[in-house]
Design an enzyme around this catalytic site. Structure first.
Site, PDB file in Angstrom:
ATOM      1  CG  HIS A 121      21.654  -5.328  -0.831  1.00 34.62           C
ATOM      2  ND1 HIS A 121      21.516  -6.665  -0.280  1.00 34.62           N
ATOM      3  CD2 HIS A 121      21.788  -4.560   0.288  1.00 34.62           C
ATOM      4  CE1 HIS A 121      22.083  -6.542   1.016  1.00 34.62           C
ATOM      5  NE2 HIS A 121      22.086  -5.493   1.306  1.00 34.62           N
ATOM      6  CB  CYS A 146      29.296  14.047 -14.349  1.00 38.02           C
ATOM      7  SG  CYS A 146      28.579  14.075 -15.879  1.00 38.02           S
ATOM      8  CB  CYS A 180      29.050   9.095 -18.312  1.00 36.21           C
ATOM      9  SG  CYS A 180      28.058  10.873 -18.315  1.00 36.21           S
ATOM     10  CB  CYS A 183      32.176  12.966 -17.042  1.00 38.32           C
ATOM     11  SG  CYS A 183      31.585  11.456 -16.433  1.00 38.32           S
ATOM     12  CB  SER A 222      20.784 -16.374   5.496  1.00 39.77           C
ATOM     13  OG  SER A 222      21.640 -15.545   4.942  1.00 39.77           O
ATOM     14  CG  ASN A 246      14.544 -18.873   5.772  1.00 44.50           C
ATOM     15  OD1 ASN A 246      14.777 -20.288   5.227  1.00 44.50           O
ATOM     16  ND2 ASN A 246      15.207 -17.978   5.846  1.00 44.50           N
TER      17      ASN A 246
HETATM   18  P1  NAD Z   1      20.176 -14.567   2.023  1.00 39.29           P
HETATM   19  O1  NAD Z   1      21.325 -14.297   2.893  1.00 39.29           O
HETATM   20  O2  NAD Z   1      18.877 -13.725   1.913  1.00 39.29           O
HETATM   21  O3  NAD Z   1      19.782 -16.076   2.097  1.00 39.29           O
HETATM   22  C1  NAD Z   1      18.837 -16.815   1.434  1.00 39.29           C
HETATM   23  C2  NAD Z   1      17.684 -17.421   2.327  1.00 39.29           C
HETATM   24  O4  NAD Z   1      16.346 -17.759   1.861  1.00 39.29           O
HETATM   25  C3  NAD Z   1      18.254 -18.700   3.212  1.00 39.29           C
HETATM   26  O5  NAD Z   1      17.824 -18.595   4.664  1.00 39.29           O
HETATM   27  C4  NAD Z   1      17.058 -19.887   2.762  1.00 39.29           C
HETATM   28  O6  NAD Z   1      16.743 -20.652   3.830  1.00 39.29           O
HETATM   29  C5  NAD Z   1      16.064 -19.071   2.476  1.00 39.29           C
HETATM   30  N1  NAD Z   1      15.373 -19.572   1.361  1.00 39.29           N
HETATM   31  C6  NAD Z   1      15.465 -20.145   0.134  1.00 39.29           C
HETATM   32  N2  NAD Z   1      14.538 -20.683  -0.334  1.00 39.29           N
HETATM   33  C7  NAD Z   1      13.404 -19.978   0.179  1.00 39.29           C
HETATM   34  C8  NAD Z   1      12.067 -20.014  -0.370  1.00 39.29           C
HETATM   35  N3  NAD Z   1      11.498 -20.740  -1.410  1.00 39.29           N
HETATM   36  N4  NAD Z   1      11.286 -19.326   0.729  1.00 39.29           N
HETATM   37  C9  NAD Z   1      11.773 -18.411   1.577  1.00 39.29           C
HETATM   38  N5  NAD Z   1      13.126 -18.581   1.807  1.00 39.29           N
HETATM   39  C10 NAD Z   1      13.946 -19.392   1.266  1.00 39.29           C
HETATM   40  O7  NAD Z   1      20.346 -14.425   0.603  1.00 39.29           O
HETATM   41  P2  NAD Z   1      21.716 -14.637  -0.121  1.00 39.29           P
HETATM   42  O8  NAD Z   1      21.580 -15.770  -0.843  1.00 39.29           O
HETATM   43  O9  NAD Z   1      22.897 -14.947   0.950  1.00 39.29           O
HETATM   44  O10 NAD Z   1      22.004 -13.642  -0.894  1.00 39.29           O
HETATM   45  C11 NAD Z   1      22.883 -12.300  -0.099  1.00 39.29           C
HETATM   46  C12 NAD Z   1      22.461 -10.892  -1.048  1.00 39.29           C
HETATM   47  O11 NAD Z   1      22.655 -11.239  -2.311  1.00 39.29           O
HETATM   48  C13 NAD Z   1      21.201 -10.516  -0.708  1.00 39.29           C
HETATM   49  O12 NAD Z   1      21.023  -9.769   0.577  1.00 39.29           O
HETATM   50  C14 NAD Z   1      21.196  -9.826  -2.080  1.00 39.29           C
HETATM   51  O13 NAD Z   1      21.237  -8.617  -2.196  1.00 39.29           O
HETATM   52  C15 NAD Z   1      21.665 -10.596  -3.237  1.00 39.29           C
HETATM   53  N6  NAD Z   1      20.892 -11.554  -3.942  1.00 39.29           N
HETATM   54  C16 NAD Z   1      19.899 -11.019  -4.450  1.00 39.29           C
HETATM   55  C17 NAD Z   1      19.174 -11.936  -5.313  1.00 39.29           C
HETATM   56  C18 NAD Z   1      17.696 -11.416  -5.753  1.00 39.29           C
HETATM   57  O14 NAD Z   1      17.737 -10.329  -6.251  1.00 39.29           O
HETATM   58  N7  NAD Z   1      16.644 -12.424  -6.242  1.00 39.29           N
HETATM   59  C19 NAD Z   1      19.580 -13.248  -5.471  1.00 39.29           C
HETATM   60  C20 NAD Z   1      20.545 -13.730  -4.817  1.00 39.29           C
HETATM   61  C21 NAD Z   1      21.379 -12.879  -3.909  1.00 39.29           C
END
Ligand code: NAD
Length: 276
Positions: A121, A146, A180, A183, A222, A246
Protein backbone atom coordinates in the site's frame (compact mmCIF):
# COMPACT_ATOMS: atom_id res chain seq x y z
CA UNK A 1 0.36 -19.86 23.28
CA UNK A 2 3.51 -21.20 21.62
CA UNK A 3 3.04 -24.41 23.66
CA UNK A 4 0.19 -25.23 21.26
CA UNK A 5 2.60 -25.51 18.30
CA UNK A 6 2.77 -29.11 17.18
CA UNK A 7 6.28 -30.65 17.01
CA UNK A 8 5.80 -31.50 13.33
CA UNK A 9 4.95 -27.87 12.55
CA UNK A 10 8.04 -26.67 14.44
CA UNK A 11 10.09 -29.09 12.37
CA UNK A 12 8.46 -27.87 9.15
CA UNK A 13 9.20 -24.24 10.02
CA UNK A 14 12.82 -25.09 10.87
CA UNK A 15 13.25 -26.69 7.47
CA UNK A 16 11.56 -23.81 5.59
CA UNK A 17 13.73 -22.40 2.81
CA UNK A 18 11.61 -19.33 2.17
CA UNK A 19 9.38 -17.76 4.80
CA UNK A 20 6.89 -15.11 3.67
CA UNK A 21 5.67 -12.72 6.34
CA UNK A 22 2.41 -10.92 5.62
CA UNK A 23 1.56 -8.01 7.93
CA UNK A 24 -1.35 -5.62 8.49
CA UNK A 25 -2.05 -2.65 10.74
CA UNK A 26 -2.09 -4.83 13.89
CA UNK A 27 1.67 -5.35 13.45
CA UNK A 28 2.24 -1.69 14.40
CA UNK A 29 -0.52 -1.34 17.00
CA UNK A 30 1.96 -1.86 19.87
CA UNK A 31 4.17 0.86 18.36
CA UNK A 32 1.30 3.25 19.04
CA UNK A 33 -0.17 3.43 15.53
CA UNK A 34 -3.84 2.49 15.81
CA UNK A 35 -5.43 0.20 13.23
CA UNK A 36 -8.26 1.63 11.14
CA UNK A 37 -10.60 -0.58 13.12
CA UNK A 38 -9.72 1.48 16.20
CA UNK A 39 -10.99 4.54 14.43
CA UNK A 40 -13.33 5.74 17.15
CA UNK A 41 -10.28 6.46 19.28
CA UNK A 42 -6.92 8.21 18.95
CA UNK A 43 -5.55 9.07 15.56
CA UNK A 44 -8.73 8.50 13.57
CA UNK A 45 -11.16 9.94 16.14
CA UNK A 46 -12.32 13.01 14.20
CA UNK A 47 -12.11 11.97 10.57
CA UNK A 48 -13.16 8.81 8.80
CA UNK A 49 -10.15 7.80 6.63
CA UNK A 50 -12.58 6.91 3.86
CA UNK A 51 -13.44 10.65 3.62
CA UNK A 52 -9.86 11.85 3.23
CA UNK A 53 -7.93 8.98 1.71
CA UNK A 54 -9.45 8.84 -1.77
CA UNK A 55 -8.51 10.45 -5.11
CA UNK A 56 -11.98 12.04 -5.16
CA UNK A 57 -11.29 13.77 -1.82
CA UNK A 58 -7.92 15.05 -3.07
CA UNK A 59 -9.51 16.42 -6.26
CA UNK A 60 -12.20 18.15 -4.16
CA UNK A 61 -10.00 19.56 -1.40
CA UNK A 62 -6.27 18.78 -1.77
CA UNK A 63 -5.26 20.88 1.24
CA UNK A 64 -7.59 18.99 3.62
CA UNK A 65 -6.25 15.63 2.43
CA UNK A 66 -2.64 16.86 2.63
CA UNK A 67 -3.15 18.21 6.18
CA UNK A 68 -4.69 14.91 7.32
CA UNK A 69 -1.67 12.97 6.01
CA UNK A 70 0.70 15.45 7.69
CA UNK A 71 -1.09 14.78 11.00
CA UNK A 72 -0.90 11.02 10.41
CA UNK A 73 2.80 11.28 9.49
CA UNK A 74 3.64 13.16 12.69
CA UNK A 75 2.22 10.28 14.75
CA UNK A 76 3.86 7.64 12.56
CA UNK A 77 7.25 9.39 12.59
CA UNK A 78 7.22 9.36 16.40
CA UNK A 79 6.62 5.58 16.51
CA UNK A 80 9.39 3.06 17.08
CA UNK A 81 9.49 -0.58 15.91
CA UNK A 82 8.12 -2.95 18.57
CA UNK A 83 9.46 -6.32 19.72
CA UNK A 84 7.51 -8.02 16.91
CA UNK A 85 9.19 -5.96 14.17
CA UNK A 86 12.57 -6.62 15.80
CA UNK A 87 11.94 -10.38 16.02
CA UNK A 88 11.12 -10.50 12.28
CA UNK A 89 14.30 -8.57 11.42
CA UNK A 90 16.35 -11.01 13.53
CA UNK A 91 14.59 -13.98 11.93
CA UNK A 92 15.90 -13.01 8.49
CA UNK A 93 19.38 -14.12 9.54
CA UNK A 94 18.16 -17.60 10.50
CA UNK A 95 16.59 -18.70 7.20
CA UNK A 96 17.83 -18.93 3.61
CA UNK A 97 15.17 -16.40 2.54
CA UNK A 98 12.58 -14.23 4.27
CA UNK A 99 10.26 -11.80 2.45
CA UNK A 100 8.10 -9.28 4.25
CA UNK A 101 4.91 -8.31 2.43
CA UNK A 102 3.23 -5.49 4.34
CA UNK A 103 0.03 -3.51 4.02
CA UNK A 104 1.52 -0.90 6.34
CA UNK A 105 2.77 2.46 5.12
CA UNK A 106 4.81 3.29 8.23
CA UNK A 107 8.38 2.02 7.38
CA UNK A 108 8.63 0.28 10.79
CA UNK A 109 9.81 -3.05 9.31
CA UNK A 110 12.69 -1.22 7.62
CA UNK A 111 13.40 0.79 10.80
CA UNK A 112 13.74 -2.51 12.67
CA UNK A 113 16.26 -3.76 10.10
CA UNK A 114 14.16 -5.88 7.70
CA UNK A 115 15.57 -5.75 4.17
CA UNK A 116 13.33 -7.46 1.64
CA UNK A 117 10.11 -5.49 2.31
CA UNK A 118 7.32 -5.30 -0.27
CA UNK A 119 5.02 -2.37 0.55
CA UNK A 120 1.67 -3.28 -0.97
CA UNK A 121 0.00 0.00 0.00
CA UNK A 122 2.97 2.30 -0.56
CA UNK A 123 4.87 4.48 1.88
CA UNK A 124 3.60 7.55 3.70
CA UNK A 125 6.95 9.32 3.54
CA UNK A 126 7.35 9.16 -0.26
CA UNK A 127 5.64 11.64 -2.61
CA UNK A 128 4.31 11.21 -6.12
CA UNK A 129 2.31 13.38 -8.54
CA UNK A 130 -1.46 13.39 -8.33
CA UNK A 131 -2.56 12.11 -11.72
CA UNK A 132 -5.97 13.34 -12.68
CA UNK A 133 -6.82 10.83 -15.43
CA UNK A 134 -9.98 12.74 -16.42
CA UNK A 135 -8.14 16.04 -16.91
CA UNK A 136 -5.36 14.34 -18.90
CA UNK A 137 -7.95 12.67 -21.15
CA UNK A 138 -9.80 15.94 -21.74
CA UNK A 139 -6.65 18.04 -22.36
CA UNK A 140 -6.32 19.66 -25.80
CA UNK A 141 -2.84 18.17 -26.35
CA UNK A 142 -1.76 14.60 -25.61
CA UNK A 143 0.15 14.65 -22.30
CA UNK A 144 3.86 13.89 -21.98
CA UNK A 145 5.42 12.11 -19.01
CA UNK A 146 7.14 14.64 -16.78
CA UNK A 147 10.86 13.77 -16.60
CA UNK A 148 11.03 14.84 -12.93
CA UNK A 149 7.93 13.38 -11.26
CA UNK A 150 6.81 10.82 -13.92
CA UNK A 151 3.30 12.31 -13.89
CA UNK A 152 1.25 13.45 -16.89
CA UNK A 153 2.17 16.94 -18.03
CA UNK A 154 1.78 19.38 -20.91
CA UNK A 155 5.29 19.85 -22.31
CA UNK A 156 4.96 23.64 -22.45
CA UNK A 157 4.35 23.71 -18.65
CA UNK A 158 7.62 21.91 -17.90
CA UNK A 159 10.56 23.87 -16.51
CA UNK A 160 13.70 22.64 -18.34
CA UNK A 161 15.91 23.59 -15.38
CA UNK A 162 14.04 21.59 -12.71
CA UNK A 163 15.75 18.38 -11.60
CA UNK A 164 14.91 15.12 -9.85
CA UNK A 165 17.01 16.32 -6.91
CA UNK A 166 14.64 19.31 -6.48
CA UNK A 167 11.76 16.81 -6.37
CA UNK A 168 13.56 14.48 -3.94
CA UNK A 169 13.99 17.34 -1.46
CA UNK A 170 10.20 17.80 -1.06
CA UNK A 171 8.65 16.27 2.06
CA UNK A 172 5.26 15.53 3.58
CA UNK A 173 5.21 18.53 5.94
CA UNK A 174 2.83 21.21 7.19
CA UNK A 175 2.12 23.95 4.65
CA UNK A 176 0.56 24.28 1.22
CA UNK A 177 0.34 21.18 -1.00
CA UNK A 178 3.68 21.15 -2.88
CA UNK A 179 3.93 20.98 -6.64
CA UNK A 180 6.34 19.20 -8.96
CA UNK A 181 9.21 21.66 -9.59
CA UNK A 182 9.15 20.74 -13.29
CA UNK A 183 5.52 20.37 -14.44
CA UNK A 184 3.65 21.93 -11.51
CA UNK A 185 1.52 18.84 -10.77
CA UNK A 186 0.22 18.71 -7.21
CA UNK A 187 2.09 16.14 -5.13
CA UNK A 188 0.50 13.58 -2.79
CA UNK A 189 1.74 10.81 -0.49
CA UNK A 190 2.71 7.64 -2.38
CA UNK A 191 0.13 5.44 -0.65
CA UNK A 192 -2.77 3.42 -2.04
CA UNK A 193 -5.98 5.24 -1.19
CA UNK A 194 -9.45 3.74 -1.10
CA UNK A 195 -10.82 3.32 -4.67
CA UNK A 196 -7.28 2.96 -6.07
CA UNK A 197 -5.51 0.01 -7.67
CA UNK A 198 -2.30 -1.41 -6.24
CA UNK A 199 0.85 -0.90 -8.28
CA UNK A 200 0.80 -4.01 -10.54
CA UNK A 201 4.58 -4.52 -10.23
CA UNK A 202 4.39 -4.45 -6.44
CA UNK A 203 1.46 -6.87 -6.42
CA UNK A 204 3.38 -9.17 -8.81
CA UNK A 205 6.39 -9.10 -6.50
CA UNK A 206 4.17 -10.01 -3.54
CA UNK A 207 2.53 -12.89 -5.44
CA UNK A 208 5.93 -14.19 -6.53
CA UNK A 209 7.13 -14.17 -2.91
CA UNK A 210 3.98 -16.00 -1.82
CA UNK A 211 4.25 -18.54 -4.65
CA UNK A 212 7.88 -19.27 -3.75
CA UNK A 213 7.38 -19.65 0.02
CA UNK A 214 7.03 -22.88 1.91
CA UNK A 215 5.76 -21.20 5.08
CA UNK A 216 3.94 -17.97 5.88
CA UNK A 217 3.31 -15.89 8.99
CA UNK A 218 0.15 -13.80 8.71
CA UNK A 219 0.28 -11.07 11.37
CA UNK A 220 -2.18 -8.40 12.47
CA UNK A 221 -4.48 -8.29 9.46
CA UNK A 222 -8.26 -8.55 9.52
CA UNK A 223 -7.99 -9.81 5.91
CA UNK A 224 -10.79 -7.56 4.77
CA UNK A 225 -8.84 -5.38 2.34
CA UNK A 226 -8.44 -6.92 -1.13
CA UNK A 227 -6.37 -7.86 -3.06
CA UNK A 228 -3.90 -8.10 -0.15
CA UNK A 229 -6.27 -10.34 1.83
CA UNK A 230 -6.05 -13.07 -0.82
CA UNK A 231 -2.31 -13.60 -0.30
CA UNK A 232 -2.49 -15.90 2.77
CA UNK A 233 -5.21 -17.93 1.02
CA UNK A 234 -2.95 -18.21 -2.01
CA UNK A 235 -0.11 -19.54 0.18
CA UNK A 236 -2.49 -22.00 1.82
CA UNK A 237 -3.78 -23.30 -1.55
CA UNK A 238 -0.18 -23.88 -2.64
CA UNK A 239 0.42 -26.08 0.39
CA UNK A 240 2.54 -23.70 2.50
CA UNK A 241 2.33 -23.94 6.28
CA UNK A 242 0.42 -20.81 7.37
CA UNK A 243 0.52 -19.46 10.92
CA UNK A 244 -1.67 -16.56 11.99
CA UNK A 245 -0.77 -14.14 14.80
CA UNK A 246 -3.76 -12.03 15.83
CA UNK A 247 -5.63 -11.51 19.13
CA UNK A 248 -8.92 -11.73 17.19
CA UNK A 249 -10.09 -14.53 14.88
CA UNK A 250 -10.41 -13.86 11.14
CA UNK A 251 -11.94 -15.82 8.26
CA UNK A 252 -8.55 -17.55 7.89
CA UNK A 253 -8.30 -18.72 11.50
CA UNK A 254 -10.15 -22.07 11.19
CA UNK A 255 -7.94 -23.11 8.25
CA UNK A 256 -4.48 -22.43 9.69
CA UNK A 257 -2.46 -22.70 12.90
CA UNK A 258 -3.62 -19.71 14.94
CA UNK A 259 -1.48 -18.15 17.67
CA UNK A 260 -3.92 -15.84 19.46
CA UNK A 261 -1.96 -12.93 20.91
CA UNK A 262 -0.28 -9.74 19.89
CA UNK A 263 2.65 -9.37 17.51
CA UNK A 264 5.03 -8.03 20.18
CA UNK A 265 4.18 -10.91 22.54
CA UNK A 266 4.00 -13.85 20.14
CA UNK A 267 6.79 -13.18 17.60
CA UNK A 268 9.76 -13.13 20.04
CA UNK A 269 8.42 -16.35 21.59
CA UNK A 270 7.97 -17.96 18.17
CA UNK A 271 11.53 -17.00 17.20
CA UNK A 272 12.91 -18.44 20.46
CA UNK A 273 10.87 -21.68 20.18
CA UNK A 274 11.43 -22.50 16.53
CA UNK A 275 14.65 -20.88 15.36
CA UNK A 276 16.91 -20.58 18.41
P1 NAD B 1 -6.29 -4.64 9.23
O1 NAD B 1 -7.37 -4.95 8.27
O2 NAD B 1 -4.97 -5.18 8.92
O3 NAD B 1 -6.89 -4.97 10.78
C1 NAD B 1 -6.16 -4.90 11.95
C2 NAD B 1 -5.99 -6.32 12.54
O4 NAD B 1 -4.96 -6.31 13.50
C3 NAD B 1 -7.25 -6.86 13.25
O5 NAD B 1 -7.53 -8.17 12.80
C4 NAD B 1 -6.84 -6.88 14.74
O6 NAD B 1 -7.45 -7.94 15.46
C5 NAD B 1 -5.35 -7.09 14.64
N1 NAD B 1 -4.58 -6.59 15.76
C6 NAD B 1 -4.85 -5.54 16.58
N2 NAD B 1 -3.86 -5.37 17.46
C7 NAD B 1 -2.92 -6.32 17.20
C8 NAD B 1 -1.65 -6.66 17.76
N3 NAD B 1 -1.13 -5.94 18.77
N4 NAD B 1 -0.96 -7.69 17.23
C9 NAD B 1 -1.48 -8.42 16.22
N5 NAD B 1 -2.68 -8.15 15.65
C10 NAD B 1 -3.38 -7.12 16.13
O7 NAD B 1 -5.96 -3.22 9.24
P2 NAD B 1 -6.99 -2.03 9.21
O8 NAD B 1 -6.86 -1.46 10.55
O9 NAD B 1 -8.31 -2.46 8.74
O10 NAD B 1 -6.36 -1.12 8.06
C11 NAD B 1 -6.58 -1.33 6.68
C12 NAD B 1 -5.42 -0.74 5.88
O11 NAD B 1 -5.10 0.55 6.38
C13 NAD B 1 -4.15 -1.54 6.03
O12 NAD B 1 -4.13 -2.53 5.10
C14 NAD B 1 -3.08 -0.46 5.86
O13 NAD B 1 -2.78 -0.23 4.50
C15 NAD B 1 -3.70 0.80 6.38
N6 NAD B 1 -3.21 1.13 7.74
C16 NAD B 1 -1.86 1.15 7.95
C17 NAD B 1 -1.38 1.41 9.21
C18 NAD B 1 0.12 1.43 9.38
O14 NAD B 1 0.87 1.65 8.43
N7 NAD B 1 0.62 1.16 10.59
C19 NAD B 1 -2.25 1.65 10.26
C20 NAD B 1 -3.63 1.64 10.01
C21 NAD B 1 -4.08 1.36 8.74
Amino acid sequence: MIATLHASLIDRLRRAQHLAVFTGAGMSAESGIPTFRDRLTGLWAHTDPVEVATPQAFRRDPQRVWDWHVHLASAVAAAQPNAGHRALAALAGKLPRLSVVTQNIDSLHQAAGSRDVIELHGNLFRLKPFIDEDAAFEAAEPPVICRVCDGYAAWRDCDPWASREDFARLRLAAGPVPRCPCCGARLRPDVVWFNEMLDPQVLDAAMSAVDACDAMLCIGSSLEVEPAASLPWRALRRGAAVIEVNPQPTALTPHVTALPGTAAQVLPQLLATVWN
